[in-house]
Write a protein that holds these residues in place. Structure first.
Motif, short mmCIF file in Angstrom:
data_model
loop_
_atom_site.label_atom_id
_atom_site.label_comp_id
_atom_site.label_asym_id
_atom_site.label_seq_id
_atom_site.Cartn_x
_atom_site.Cartn_y
_atom_site.Cartn_z
N ALA A 131 12.75 26.82 -31.08
CA ALA A 131 11.37 27.24 -30.85
C ALA A 131 10.96 28.19 -31.96
O ALA A 131 11.82 28.86 -32.58
CB ALA A 131 11.22 27.92 -29.49
N ALA A 132 9.68 28.29 -32.24
CA ALA A 132 9.15 29.21 -33.23
C ALA A 132 8.39 30.32 -32.52
O ALA A 132 7.60 30.05 -31.60
CB ALA A 132 8.23 28.50 -34.21
N ASP A 133 8.63 31.57 -32.91
CA ASP A 133 7.94 32.69 -32.26
C ASP A 133 6.67 33.04 -33.01
O ASP A 133 6.32 32.42 -34.02
CB ASP A 133 8.87 33.89 -32.12
N THR A 134 5.96 34.04 -32.51
CA THR A 134 4.68 34.42 -33.10
C THR A 134 4.84 35.18 -34.40
O THR A 134 3.84 35.47 -35.07
CB THR A 134 3.88 35.28 -32.10
N GLN A 135 6.08 35.52 -34.78
CA GLN A 135 6.33 36.24 -36.01
C GLN A 135 6.68 35.30 -37.17
O GLN A 135 7.08 35.74 -38.24
CB GLN A 135 7.48 37.23 -35.80
N GLY A 136 6.58 34.00 -36.94
CA GLY A 136 6.88 33.05 -37.99
C GLY A 136 8.35 32.77 -38.16
O GLY A 136 8.78 32.26 -39.21
N ARG A 137 9.14 33.05 -37.14
CA ARG A 137 10.59 32.80 -37.20
C ARG A 137 10.93 31.56 -36.38
O ARG A 137 10.34 31.32 -35.33
CB ARG A 137 11.37 34.01 -36.69
N LEU A 139 14.48 26.31 -25.42
CA LEU A 139 13.93 27.56 -25.92
C LEU A 139 12.41 27.45 -25.94
O LEU A 139 11.85 26.41 -26.30
CB LEU A 139 14.42 27.85 -27.34
N VAL A 140 11.73 28.54 -25.56
CA VAL A 140 10.28 28.62 -25.68
C VAL A 140 9.92 29.97 -26.29
O VAL A 140 10.65 30.94 -26.14
CB VAL A 140 9.56 28.47 -24.32
N LEU A 158 15.32 16.63 -26.70
CA LEU A 158 14.47 16.71 -27.88
C LEU A 158 13.65 17.99 -27.87
O LEU A 158 13.08 18.38 -26.85
CB LEU A 158 13.55 15.49 -27.93
N SER A 159 13.57 18.65 -29.03
CA SER A 159 12.69 19.79 -29.24
C SER A 159 11.72 19.46 -30.36
O SER A 159 12.12 18.86 -31.37
CB SER A 159 13.47 21.05 -29.63
N LEU A 160 10.46 19.82 -30.20
CA LEU A 160 9.45 19.69 -31.25
C LEU A 160 8.87 21.05 -31.55
O LEU A 160 8.54 21.81 -30.63
CB LEU A 160 8.32 18.75 -30.83
N VAL A 161 8.73 21.37 -32.83
CA VAL A 161 8.16 22.66 -33.24
C VAL A 161 7.23 22.42 -34.42
O VAL A 161 7.61 21.73 -35.38
CB VAL A 161 9.25 23.67 -33.64
N TYR A 162 6.01 22.97 -34.36
CA TYR A 162 5.12 22.95 -35.51
C TYR A 162 5.42 24.18 -36.34
O TYR A 162 5.24 25.32 -35.90
CB TYR A 162 3.66 22.94 -35.08
N TYR A 163 5.91 23.95 -37.57
CA TYR A 163 6.37 25.06 -38.40
C TYR A 163 6.12 24.71 -39.87
O TYR A 163 6.44 23.61 -40.30
CB TYR A 163 7.86 25.31 -38.17
N ASP A 164 5.55 25.65 -40.61
CA ASP A 164 5.32 25.46 -42.04
C ASP A 164 4.52 24.18 -42.30
O ASP A 164 4.85 23.39 -43.18
CB ASP A 164 6.65 25.44 -42.80
N ASN A 165 3.48 23.97 -41.51
CA ASN A 165 2.55 22.85 -41.68
C ASN A 165 3.22 21.49 -41.55
O ASN A 165 2.82 20.51 -42.20
CB ASN A 165 1.85 22.95 -43.05
N ARG A 166 4.22 21.40 -40.69
CA ARG A 166 4.89 20.14 -40.40
C ARG A 166 5.46 20.22 -39.00
O ARG A 166 5.58 21.30 -38.42
CB ARG A 166 6.00 19.87 -41.42
N SER A 214 9.11 36.77 -28.96
CA SER A 214 10.46 36.31 -29.24
C SER A 214 10.63 34.95 -28.59
O SER A 214 9.67 34.18 -28.49
CB SER A 214 11.49 37.32 -28.71
N VAL A 215 11.83 34.63 -28.14
CA VAL A 215 12.08 33.36 -27.48
C VAL A 215 12.92 33.60 -26.23
O VAL A 215 13.56 34.64 -26.07
CB VAL A 215 12.82 32.37 -28.42
#
Length: 412
Positions: free
Chosen positions: A390-396, A182-183, A342-350, A188-189
């Motif tokens: 993945a994290a979208d531009t809406q914070g989801r 997912l990207v 493996l997926s990496l996502v920067y989300y909620d300052n982590r 959206s994604v």
């Protein structure tokens, strides 16, 4: 700048200091010319949070003290910047902050106004407005030199406190994938083939050793002339990073028209070889800088994961930076487990990590240590054996499994 009176005061203080040392016969007068801030400590912080009374139903604002000393302030003597490495809590009052400053050789500190070039003396008992970066000037005790530091305080902007997953849909058309990812794309994604990255509103991939781009993930066009590209591995605000067929790391600033070799602090043979994943976020302490994290399978150790990172400046004459290898040692038992997909996502300052072991992990120290993400546990009703996120531009935060089980999560 309005500093004439201040310099006169400093020179007078220097003369007074010298006169107290004794006569010239038995004491040598010290004349310190160097100046630096050697320690910068937060000494008082308050936090304001909204609360609703369980008895009256009335809303109120609660004021609580923050243990300021828990938030370490890093000093970058090369770039003359001071910043907090860990984000302050949501609701921290940045307008009224007390700090403690230590200087080299008893240098004297002043702080620049928010509205002009005027300076006022720093005092550990005066609150300071850090709602924007502040300039502190340290003067040598002899009054013959000064140095400016830019100090930045950053608080978390997350307003939600509870993360919740919700099943979005069952997608039979998205079943059976084995290595897709997912990207985030177009608010959206989208599910794409491994190695496809998105920078801005454009998607990129390697096909036949050459870079291709697309504005809709449907039609693709070749760009540039490089034919030795193996796989895209990460993207920044203005950069794309790729591995080459001869084992090098390269980057492009112009969407593939030209490529330049990256600088590594370790042997290129330690670059990950498969199950690559990356995350990029704005490195707030330094302007125009990305923090790029790259993980993947260790090239020789079948039980290990390798982690690389880069502070990538993308503006001005100092553009660039080098990739730093972050080896694990025996003292660090909280490593990122080796796993497929493996997926990496920067989300909620982590940084969140999810792979074939189907356990959400998190790193709050930018990829050094990893632990189970208790606040982001996978939903018990999740169906499937492999997941990507993945994290979208809406914070989801979106998650899809190989059974077509699509979930979306958000802080509420």
């Amino acid at each position: 700048m309005k500093i004439t009176r201040m310099l006169c005061g400093l020179i007078s203080a220097s003369l007074l200091f010298a006169s107290c040392l004794g006569n010239d016969d038995d004491t040598e007068t010290a004349n310190y010319a160097d100046m630096a801030i050697t320690q910068f400590t937060l000494s008082a912080l308050n936090r304001y949070t909204a609360s609703t009374s369980t008895t009256t139903g009335n809303d109120t604002i609660l004021k609580t003290a923050v243990t300021a000393s828990n938030y370490y302030m890093a000093i970058d003597q090369l770039n003359l910047r001071i910043y907090n490495q860990e984000l302050l809590p949501v609701g921290t009052d940045l307008k009224h902050v007390l700090v403690s400053i230590t200087t080299k050789n008893s240098g004297v500190v002043a702080i620049k106004s928010l509205t002009s070039d005027s300076l006022r003396w720093y005092s550990s008992t005066d609150s300071i407005d850090f709602t924007q970066p502040r300039t502190f000037r340290v003067f040598a005790i002899n009054g013959k030199g000064s140095r400016d530091y830019v100090v930045t305080l950053t608080a978390s902007e997350t307003t939600g406190t509870t993360f919740e997953w919700q099943r979005k849909a069952q997608r039979p058309d998205l079943q059976g994938w084995t290595s897709d990812r997912l990207v985030a794309f177009a608010d959206s994604v989208a599910l794409v083939s491994e190695g496809t990255l998105v920078k801005g509103t454009t998607a990129y991939r390697i096909n036949g050793g050459m870079l291709e781009q697309s504005a809709d993930l449907l039609s693709w066009q070749s760009v540039g002339s490089a034919t030795n590209l193996l796989q895209l591995v990460a993207q920044g605000t203005k950069e794309l990073f790729a591995l080459t067929t001869d084992g090098k790391m390269v980057h492009t600033y112009n969407d593939g028209l030209t490529w330049e070799e990256e600088t590594l602090d370790a042997d290129p043979s330690l670059l990950p070889v498969e199950s690559l994943a990356s995350a990029t976020w704005n490195y707030k302490p330094v302007d125009h800088t990305d923090y790029v994290l790259l993980c993947g399978h260790h090239p020789t150790d079948i039980n290990a994961t390798v982690v690389w990172r880069k502070l990538s400046c993308y503006e001005g004459s100092d553009k660039g930076g080098r990739w730093i290898y972050m080896p694990y040692d025996d003292a660090n038992r909280s490593t990122l487990p080796r796993q497929q997909n493996l997926s990496l996502v920067y989300y909620d300052n982590r940084v969140l990590a999810l792979g074939s072991n189907m356990t959400m992990l998190e790193s709050t120290d930018e990829g050094i240590t990893w632990k189970t993400a208790t606040d982001y546990q996978l939903p018990s009703a999740l169906q499937g054996n492999i997941a990507t996120m993945a994290a979208d531009t809406q914070g989801r935060l979106w998650m899809l499994t190989d059974s077509g089980d699509l979930w979306v999560g958000a802080l509420r």
